[in-house]
Scaffold this motif. Sequence first.
Motif, mmCIF file in Angstrom:
data_model
loop_
_atom_site.group_PDB
_atom_site.id
_atom_site.type_symbol
_atom_site.label_atom_id
_atom_site.label_comp_id
_atom_site.label_asym_id
_atom_site.label_seq_id
_atom_site.Cartn_x
_atom_site.Cartn_y
_atom_site.Cartn_z
ATOM 1 N N THR A 49 0.699 -1.224 0.208
ATOM 2 C CA THR A 49 0.033 -0.111 0.000
ATOM 3 C C THR A 49 0.855 1.347 -0.061
ATOM 4 O O THR A 49 1.979 1.110 0.259
ATOM 5 C CB THR A 49 -1.002 -0.080 1.334
ATOM 6 O OG1 THR A 49 -0.219 0.089 2.391
ATOM 7 C CG2 THR A 49 -1.701 -1.051 1.159
ATOM 8 N N SER A 51 1.829 4.932 -2.166
ATOM 9 C CA SER A 51 2.320 5.460 -3.519
ATOM 10 C C SER A 51 3.388 5.190 -4.031
ATOM 11 O O SER A 51 4.362 5.266 -3.449
ATOM 12 C CB SER A 51 1.947 7.058 -3.448
ATOM 13 O OG SER A 51 2.216 7.629 -4.912
ATOM 14 N N VAL A 85 5.554 5.734 -7.928
ATOM 15 C CA VAL A 85 5.750 6.140 -9.199
ATOM 16 C C VAL A 85 7.217 5.893 -9.732
ATOM 17 O O VAL A 85 8.229 6.353 -9.078
ATOM 18 C CB VAL A 85 5.165 7.553 -9.623
ATOM 19 C CG1 VAL A 85 5.697 8.079 -11.106
ATOM 20 C CG2 VAL A 85 3.893 7.989 -8.977
ATOM 21 N N HIS A 111 5.344 6.091 -14.043
ATOM 22 C CA HIS A 111 4.233 5.336 -14.376
ATOM 23 C C HIS A 111 3.917 4.925 -12.633
ATOM 24 O O HIS A 111 4.538 4.659 -12.066
ATOM 25 C CB HIS A 111 4.665 3.965 -14.686
ATOM 26 C CG HIS A 111 5.330 4.124 -16.290
ATOM 27 N ND1 HIS A 111 4.464 4.669 -17.398
ATOM 28 C CD2 HIS A 111 6.398 3.724 -16.852
ATOM 29 C CE1 HIS A 111 5.106 4.745 -18.273
ATOM 30 N NE2 HIS A 111 6.334 4.116 -18.127
ATOM 31 N N ASP A 112 2.540 5.318 -12.606
ATOM 32 C CA ASP A 112 1.819 5.135 -11.310
ATOM 33 C C ASP A 112 1.851 3.373 -11.018
ATOM 34 O O ASP A 112 1.000 2.791 -11.965
ATOM 35 C CB ASP A 112 0.523 5.626 -11.164
ATOM 36 C CG ASP A 112 -0.276 5.344 -9.839
ATOM 37 O OD1 ASP A 112 -0.213 4.260 -9.183
ATOM 38 O OD2 ASP A 112 -0.554 6.546 -9.304
ATOM 39 N N ARG A 134 0.166 1.502 -9.283
ATOM 40 C CA ARG A 134 -1.456 0.946 -8.481
ATOM 41 C C ARG A 134 -2.230 1.160 -10.069
ATOM 42 O O ARG A 134 -2.831 -0.049 -10.331
ATOM 43 C CB ARG A 134 -1.805 1.943 -7.657
ATOM 44 C CG ARG A 134 -3.288 1.385 -7.304
ATOM 45 C CD ARG A 134 -3.558 2.035 -5.912
ATOM 46 N NE ARG A 134 -2.749 1.712 -4.842
ATOM 47 C CZ ARG A 134 -2.900 1.889 -3.684
ATOM 48 N NH1 ARG A 134 -4.170 2.684 -3.434
ATOM 49 N NH2 ARG A 134 -2.373 1.849 -2.556
ATOM 50 N N ARG A 135 -1.854 1.960 -10.997
ATOM 51 C CA ARG A 135 -2.862 2.198 -12.030
ATOM 52 C C ARG A 135 -2.140 1.281 -13.148
ATOM 53 O O ARG A 135 -3.001 0.662 -13.789
ATOM 54 C CB ARG A 135 -2.950 3.646 -12.269
ATOM 55 C CG ARG A 135 -3.772 4.510 -11.291
ATOM 56 C CD ARG A 135 -3.703 5.827 -11.715
ATOM 57 N NE ARG A 135 -4.557 6.195 -12.919
ATOM 58 C CZ ARG A 135 -4.548 7.585 -13.424
ATOM 59 N NH1 ARG A 135 -3.927 8.340 -12.850
ATOM 60 N NH2 ARG A 135 -5.225 7.666 -14.384
ATOM 61 N N HIS A 136 -0.753 1.517 -13.233
ATOM 62 C CA HIS A 136 -0.170 0.986 -14.476
ATOM 63 C C HIS A 136 1.002 -0.092 -13.945
ATOM 64 O O HIS A 136 2.124 0.200 -14.549
ATOM 65 C CB HIS A 136 0.320 1.758 -15.359
ATOM 66 C CG HIS A 136 -0.616 2.780 -15.873
ATOM 67 N ND1 HIS A 136 -1.783 2.501 -16.830
ATOM 68 C CD2 HIS A 136 -0.861 4.262 -15.528
ATOM 69 C CE1 HIS A 136 -2.496 3.630 -16.930
ATOM 70 N NE2 HIS A 136 -2.188 4.662 -16.138
ATOM 71 N N PRO A 137 0.879 -1.077 -13.355
ATOM 72 C CA PRO A 137 1.746 -1.999 -12.721
ATOM 73 C C PRO A 137 2.558 -2.691 -14.005
ATOM 74 O O PRO A 137 3.713 -2.837 -13.514
ATOM 75 C CB PRO A 137 1.089 -3.168 -11.915
ATOM 76 C CG PRO A 137 -0.348 -3.018 -12.505
ATOM 77 C CD PRO A 137 -0.726 -1.622 -12.920
ATOM 78 N N ARG A 167 3.413 -1.295 -16.643
ATOM 79 C CA ARG A 167 4.413 -0.447 -17.227
ATOM 80 C C ARG A 167 5.528 -0.203 -16.280
ATOM 81 O O ARG A 167 6.720 -0.046 -16.761
ATOM 82 C CB ARG A 167 3.849 1.004 -17.382
ATOM 83 C CG ARG A 167 2.651 0.979 -18.454
ATOM 84 C CD ARG A 167 1.999 2.402 -18.736
ATOM 85 N NE ARG A 167 0.800 2.195 -19.529
ATOM 86 C CZ ARG A 167 0.259 3.302 -19.793
ATOM 87 N NH1 ARG A 167 0.286 4.480 -19.230
ATOM 88 N NH2 ARG A 167 -0.845 3.126 -20.836
#
Length: 221
Positions: free
Chosen positions: A64, A66, A68, A72-73, A75-78, A80
Amino acid sequence: RPAPDTPTPVLKADSLRLATGQGLVFDTLSVDIPRGALCAITGRAGAGKSALLLALTGRMQGVTGSLVVDGHDARRHPRRVRRATSVARIDTLIEPEASLSLEDCITERTLADAAPARARMANYLHTAGLLGLTAPLSTLYGRLTPADQVRAAVALASIRPATLVVVDDVDRETTAREQADLWTALGRLADHGVTVIATTSELAALPGDLLRIEMEPTHAR
């Protein structure tokens, strides 16, 4: 927006936390790592260094906070994040096969990473040269010295060019002098723009100006 003389970090972690059924691995870890930096994660056995390497490359479930990496985030784009990073070795779980020659390891890593076949040898030899690895390609990985195994694992992880390369246990079965040489070698790779994060339990061999993440058995800080 950062000022022109303040480059965006290649890795930015904020309040990373990992807990498993066995307890807390690390907690509230926040760090910015510049592009082309060499960073050491330090701590005793059981401090969670290996787990943190996996977390920072988007390869650990249950994290858990944040993260980047290369813009690339996680959480949103693992995917990448995983594509932008490469793991040389993690403890004894992820490591080249001891019974394979370096040439066979190159082939295996090319397939595993979906790396460009045409460039695989050139990429390996370039990184091996930076790290000071001179072993013939016919050499079995398991016959390399422990220090050269670190070099080979990192060179293999660079077959598919990555923004960030991580390697575990620089101090595994290596002398203080060998460790100092390895940190210097990894620094040369970082000087070529590749961010490198490596773990160790041995502080004496670390360069004095090295970026460090210090960990303890129950948390990172």
